[in-house]
Scaffold this motif. Structure first.
Motif, PDB file in Angstrom:
ATOM      1  N   ALA A  41     -10.038 -24.670  13.087  1.00  0.00           N
ATOM      2  CA  ALA A  41     -11.004 -25.748  12.852  1.00  0.00           C
ATOM      3  C   ALA A  41     -10.860 -26.148  11.386  1.00  0.00           C
ATOM      4  O   ALA A  41     -10.595 -25.304  10.526  1.00  0.00           O
ATOM      5  CB  ALA A  41     -12.424 -25.277  13.147  1.00  0.00           C
ATOM      6  N   VAL A  42     -11.040 -27.428  11.115  1.00  0.00           N
ATOM      7  CA  VAL A  42     -10.852 -27.912   9.754  1.00  0.00           C
ATOM      8  C   VAL A  42     -11.985 -28.861   9.372  1.00  0.00           C
ATOM      9  O   VAL A  42     -12.563 -29.522  10.236  1.00  0.00           O
ATOM     10  CB  VAL A  42      -9.461 -28.589   9.608  1.00  0.00           C
ATOM     11  N   ASN A  43     -12.323 -28.856   8.097  1.00  0.00           N
ATOM     12  CA  ASN A  43     -13.290 -29.804   7.554  1.00  0.00           C
ATOM     13  C   ASN A  43     -12.727 -30.301   6.223  1.00  0.00           C
ATOM     14  O   ASN A  43     -11.604 -29.928   5.863  1.00  0.00           O
ATOM     15  CB  ASN A  43     -14.685 -29.172   7.447  1.00  0.00           C
ATOM     16  N   PRO A  44     -13.432 -31.120   5.468  1.00  0.00           N
ATOM     17  CA  PRO A  44     -12.850 -31.643   4.221  1.00  0.00           C
ATOM     18  C   PRO A  44     -12.544 -30.596   3.139  1.00  0.00           C
ATOM     19  O   PRO A  44     -11.791 -30.887   2.223  1.00  0.00           O
ATOM     20  CB  PRO A  44     -13.924 -32.615   3.716  1.00  0.00           C
ATOM     21  N   LYS A  45     -13.086 -29.376   3.249  1.00  0.00           N
ATOM     22  CA  LYS A  45     -12.856 -28.357   2.226  1.00  0.00           C
ATOM     23  C   LYS A  45     -12.019 -27.174   2.684  1.00  0.00           C
ATOM     24  O   LYS A  45     -11.294 -26.584   1.895  1.00  0.00           O
ATOM     25  CB  LYS A  45     -14.192 -27.827   1.702  1.00  0.00           C
ATOM     26  N   PHE A  46     -12.164 -26.783   3.965  1.00  0.00           N
ATOM     27  CA  PHE A  46     -11.557 -25.542   4.433  1.00  0.00           C
ATOM     28  C   PHE A  46     -10.841 -25.726   5.774  1.00  0.00           C
ATOM     29  O   PHE A  46     -11.164 -26.626   6.541  1.00  0.00           O
ATOM     30  CB  PHE A  46     -12.631 -24.459   4.644  1.00  0.00           C
ATOM     31  N   VAL A  47      -9.914 -24.794   6.037  1.00  0.00           N
ATOM     32  CA  VAL A  47      -9.356 -24.641   7.372  1.00  0.00           C
ATOM     33  C   VAL A  47      -9.673 -23.206   7.800  1.00  0.00           C
ATOM     34  O   VAL A  47      -9.542 -22.269   7.008  1.00  0.00           O
ATOM     35  CB  VAL A  47      -7.832 -24.935   7.422  1.00  0.00           C
ATOM     36  N   ALA A  48     -10.160 -23.052   9.026  1.00  0.00           N
ATOM     37  CA  ALA A  48     -10.472 -21.730   9.575  1.00  0.00           C
ATOM     38  C   ALA A  48      -9.505 -21.467  10.719  1.00  0.00           C
ATOM     39  O   ALA A  48      -9.271 -22.340  11.557  1.00  0.00           O
ATOM     40  CB  ALA A  48     -11.909 -21.680  10.068  1.00  0.00           C
ATOM     41  N   ILE A  49      -8.932 -20.262  10.747  1.00  0.00           N
ATOM     42  CA  ILE A  49      -7.917 -19.912  11.743  1.00  0.00           C
ATOM     43  C   ILE A  49      -8.282 -18.564  12.346  1.00  0.00           C
ATOM     44  O   ILE A  49      -8.455 -17.576  11.620  1.00  0.00           O
ATOM     45  CB  ILE A  49      -6.520 -19.839  11.103  1.00  0.00           C
ATOM     46  N   ILE A  50      -8.393 -18.512  13.678  1.00  0.00           N
ATOM     47  CA  ILE A  50      -8.674 -17.252  14.371  1.00  0.00           C
ATOM     48  C   ILE A  50      -7.411 -16.403  14.327  1.00  0.00           C
ATOM     49  O   ILE A  50      -6.325 -16.869  14.678  1.00  0.00           O
ATOM     50  CB  ILE A  50      -9.102 -17.498  15.834  1.00  0.00           C
ATOM     51  N   VAL A  51      -7.557 -15.159  13.880  1.00  0.00           N
ATOM     52  CA  VAL A  51      -6.400 -14.285  13.702  1.00  0.00           C
ATOM     53  C   VAL A  51      -6.549 -13.006  14.521  1.00  0.00           C
ATOM     54  O   VAL A  51      -7.643 -12.646  14.951  1.00  0.00           O
ATOM     55  CB  VAL A  51      -6.186 -13.925  12.211  1.00  0.00           C
ATOM     56  N   GLU A  52      -5.421 -12.326  14.695  1.00  0.00           N
ATOM     57  CA  GLU A  52      -5.414 -11.014  15.348  1.00  0.00           C
ATOM     58  C   GLU A  52      -6.117 -10.024  14.422  1.00  0.00           C
ATOM     59  O   GLU A  52      -5.886 -10.030  13.216  1.00  0.00           O
ATOM     60  CB  GLU A  52      -3.982 -10.546  15.581  1.00  0.00           C
ATOM     61  N   ALA A  53      -6.992  -9.217  14.973  1.00  0.00           N
ATOM     62  CA  ALA A  53      -7.698  -8.232  14.162  1.00  0.00           C
ATOM     63  C   ALA A  53      -7.942  -6.977  14.990  1.00  0.00           C
ATOM     64  O   ALA A  53      -8.246  -7.062  16.175  1.00  0.00           O
ATOM     65  CB  ALA A  53      -9.028  -8.794  13.677  1.00  0.00           C
ATOM     66  N   SER A  54      -7.818  -5.836  14.352  1.00  0.00           N
ATOM     67  CA  SER A  54      -8.101  -4.588  15.061  1.00  0.00           C
ATOM     68  C   SER A  54      -9.585  -4.276  14.932  1.00  0.00           C
ATOM     69  O   SER A  54     -10.202  -4.544  13.906  1.00  0.00           O
ATOM     70  CB  SER A  54      -7.263  -3.458  14.477  1.00  0.00           C
ATOM     71  N   GLY A  55     -10.169  -3.767  15.986  1.00  0.00           N
ATOM     72  CA  GLY A  55     -11.567  -3.364  15.954  1.00  0.00           C
ATOM     73  C   GLY A  55     -12.557  -4.500  16.081  1.00  0.00           C
ATOM     74  O   GLY A  55     -13.706  -4.358  15.712  1.00  0.00           O
ATOM     75  N   GLY A  56     -12.137  -5.631  16.588  1.00  0.00           N
ATOM     76  CA  GLY A  56     -13.060  -6.750  16.744  1.00  0.00           C
ATOM     77  C   GLY A  56     -12.373  -8.071  16.506  1.00  0.00           C
ATOM     78  O   GLY A  56     -11.155  -8.169  16.529  1.00  0.00           O
ATOM     79  N   GLY A  57     -13.175  -9.095  16.268  1.00  0.00           N
ATOM     80  CA  GLY A  57     -12.622 -10.420  16.060  1.00  0.00           C
ATOM     81  C   GLY A  57     -12.757 -10.848  14.622  1.00  0.00           C
ATOM     82  O   GLY A  57     -13.660 -10.415  13.905  1.00  0.00           O
TER      83      GLY A  57
END
Length: 157
Positions: A41-57
Protein backbone atom coordinates in the motif's frame (compact mmCIF):
# COMPACT_ATOMS: atom_id res chain seq x y z
CA UNK A 1 -16.48 -2.35 -48.21
CA UNK A 2 -14.08 -3.19 -45.35
CA UNK A 3 -14.97 -1.97 -41.86
CA UNK A 4 -12.53 -1.80 -39.02
CA UNK A 5 -13.65 -4.08 -36.17
CA UNK A 6 -11.03 -3.17 -33.55
CA UNK A 7 -10.79 0.44 -32.44
CA UNK A 8 -7.29 1.87 -32.20
CA UNK A 9 -6.06 2.65 -28.71
CA UNK A 10 -5.54 6.26 -27.75
CA UNK A 11 -2.40 5.05 -25.91
CA UNK A 12 -0.72 3.57 -28.98
CA UNK A 13 1.99 6.28 -28.93
CA UNK A 14 2.79 5.97 -25.21
CA UNK A 15 5.99 4.14 -24.36
CA UNK A 16 7.34 3.25 -20.91
CA UNK A 17 10.89 3.37 -19.64
CA UNK A 18 12.56 0.94 -17.28
CA UNK A 19 13.26 2.38 -13.84
CA UNK A 20 16.89 2.79 -12.82
CA UNK A 21 18.24 0.53 -10.07
CA UNK A 22 18.65 3.43 -7.64
CA UNK A 23 14.89 4.08 -7.88
CA UNK A 24 13.88 0.50 -6.97
CA UNK A 25 13.56 -1.45 -3.74
CA UNK A 26 15.83 -4.47 -3.53
CA UNK A 27 16.15 -7.53 -1.28
CA UNK A 28 12.65 -7.48 0.25
CA UNK A 29 11.12 -10.85 1.17
CA UNK A 30 7.54 -10.18 0.08
CA UNK A 31 4.92 -12.38 1.76
CA UNK A 32 3.22 -15.05 -0.33
CA UNK A 33 0.37 -15.42 2.16
CA UNK A 34 -1.74 -12.41 1.13
CA UNK A 35 -5.38 -13.13 0.43
CA UNK A 36 -7.38 -11.42 -2.36
CA UNK A 37 -5.49 -8.20 -1.75
CA UNK A 38 -2.20 -6.76 -2.85
CA UNK A 39 0.97 -7.11 -0.81
CA UNK A 40 1.64 -3.37 -0.59
CA UNK A 41 0.00 0.00 0.00
CA UNK A 42 1.31 3.46 -0.79
CA UNK A 43 0.50 7.03 0.18
CA UNK A 44 2.28 10.35 -0.53
CA UNK A 45 4.91 9.71 2.20
CA UNK A 46 5.37 5.95 2.64
CA UNK A 47 5.14 2.56 0.99
CA UNK A 48 4.12 -0.40 3.17
CA UNK A 49 4.99 -3.94 2.08
CA UNK A 50 3.81 -7.17 3.74
CA UNK A 51 6.86 -9.35 4.34
CA UNK A 52 7.68 -12.88 5.45
CA UNK A 53 8.14 -12.98 9.21
CA UNK A 54 8.72 -15.73 11.72
CA UNK A 55 6.43 -15.90 14.73
CA UNK A 56 3.62 -13.82 13.28
CA UNK A 57 2.90 -11.21 10.67
CA UNK A 58 4.85 -8.12 9.78
CA UNK A 59 5.13 -5.37 7.24
CA UNK A 60 7.72 -2.77 6.31
CA UNK A 61 7.00 0.95 6.21
CA UNK A 62 9.53 2.69 3.98
CA UNK A 63 9.75 6.41 3.25
CA UNK A 64 9.29 6.94 -0.49
CA UNK A 65 12.71 8.56 -0.77
CA UNK A 66 14.42 5.46 0.71
CA UNK A 67 15.19 3.25 -2.26
CA UNK A 68 17.83 0.67 -3.06
CA UNK A 69 18.78 -2.34 -1.01
CA UNK A 70 16.71 -2.79 2.17
CA UNK A 71 18.66 -4.26 5.07
CA UNK A 72 17.23 -7.50 6.50
CA UNK A 73 17.35 -5.88 9.96
CA UNK A 74 15.21 -2.92 8.83
CA UNK A 75 12.48 -2.20 11.45
CA UNK A 76 9.05 -3.71 10.87
CA UNK A 77 5.52 -3.31 12.18
CA UNK A 78 5.05 -6.65 13.89
CA UNK A 79 2.15 -6.90 16.36
CA UNK A 80 0.07 -9.69 14.81
CA UNK A 81 0.45 -13.32 15.92
CA UNK A 82 -0.49 -14.63 12.46
CA UNK A 83 0.47 -13.60 8.92
CA UNK A 84 -0.70 -10.15 7.80
CA UNK A 85 -3.12 -10.52 4.87
CA UNK A 86 -3.95 -6.90 3.99
CA UNK A 87 -2.89 -3.33 4.77
CA UNK A 88 -4.38 0.05 3.89
CA UNK A 89 -3.31 3.65 4.55
CA UNK A 90 -5.86 6.06 5.98
CA UNK A 91 -6.81 8.61 3.28
CA UNK A 92 -7.10 11.39 5.90
CA UNK A 93 -3.81 10.88 7.76
CA UNK A 94 -0.61 9.79 6.00
CA UNK A 95 0.75 8.32 9.26
CA UNK A 96 -2.12 5.91 10.04
CA UNK A 97 -2.29 2.42 8.55
CA UNK A 98 -4.59 -0.54 9.27
CA UNK A 99 -3.66 -4.20 8.98
CA UNK A 100 -5.76 -7.38 8.93
CA UNK A 101 -4.37 -10.78 9.82
CA UNK A 102 -4.94 -14.51 10.09
CA UNK A 103 -5.07 -13.98 13.87
CA UNK A 104 -8.66 -12.63 13.41
CA UNK A 105 -7.76 -9.06 14.39
CA UNK A 106 -7.50 -5.68 12.72
CA UNK A 107 -4.86 -3.33 14.08
CA UNK A 108 -4.49 0.39 13.50
CA UNK A 109 -0.96 1.81 13.66
CA UNK A 110 0.45 5.34 14.00
CA UNK A 111 3.72 5.62 12.05
CA UNK A 112 6.16 8.25 13.38
CA UNK A 113 6.66 11.43 11.33
CA UNK A 114 10.03 10.34 9.90
CA UNK A 115 9.19 6.64 9.54
CA UNK A 116 10.33 3.71 11.64
CA UNK A 117 13.61 3.85 13.55
CA UNK A 118 12.86 0.69 15.53
CA UNK A 119 10.36 -2.14 15.17
CA UNK A 120 6.82 -1.28 16.23
CA UNK A 121 4.75 -3.87 18.10
CA UNK A 122 2.15 -1.74 19.92
CA UNK A 123 -0.84 -0.65 17.79
CA UNK A 124 -2.99 2.37 18.56
CA UNK A 125 -6.03 0.10 18.67
CA UNK A 126 -6.82 -3.60 18.23
CA UNK A 127 -10.21 -4.36 16.68
CA UNK A 128 -11.57 -7.80 17.53
CA UNK A 129 -14.78 -9.52 16.53
CA UNK A 130 -13.91 -11.68 13.53
CA UNK A 131 -14.12 -15.41 14.10
CA UNK A 132 -12.07 -16.20 10.99
CA UNK A 133 -9.01 -14.59 9.39
CA UNK A 134 -9.32 -10.97 8.24
CA UNK A 135 -8.52 -10.82 4.53
CA UNK A 136 -9.51 -7.28 3.56
CA UNK A 137 -9.19 -3.92 5.32
CA UNK A 138 -10.04 -0.63 3.65
CA UNK A 139 -10.69 2.89 4.85
CA UNK A 140 -13.73 4.85 3.72
CA UNK A 141 -12.52 7.38 1.14
CA UNK A 142 -14.45 10.38 2.51
CA UNK A 143 -15.73 9.61 6.03
CA UNK A 144 -13.13 9.97 8.78
CA UNK A 145 -12.37 7.03 11.08
CA UNK A 146 -14.52 4.55 9.15
CA UNK A 147 -12.73 1.27 8.46
CA UNK A 148 -14.18 -1.78 6.73
CA UNK A 149 -12.83 -5.25 7.38
CA UNK A 150 -13.89 -8.49 5.75
CA UNK A 151 -12.99 -11.99 6.72
CA UNK A 152 -13.26 -15.51 5.49
CA UNK A 153 -16.72 -16.75 6.47
CA UNK A 154 -16.74 -20.23 5.02
CA UNK A 155 -19.95 -22.23 5.28
CA UNK A 156 -20.23 -25.58 7.05
CA UNK A 157 -21.42 -28.55 5.00
Amino acid sequence: MFRRVVRQSKFRHVFGQAVKNDQCYDDIRVSRVTWDSSFCAVNPKFVAIIVEASGGGAFLVLPLHKTGRIDKAYPTVCGHTGPVLDIDWCPHNDHVIASGSEDCTVMVWQVPENGLTSSMSEPVVVLEGHSKRVGIVTWHPTARNVLLSAGYGGHSP
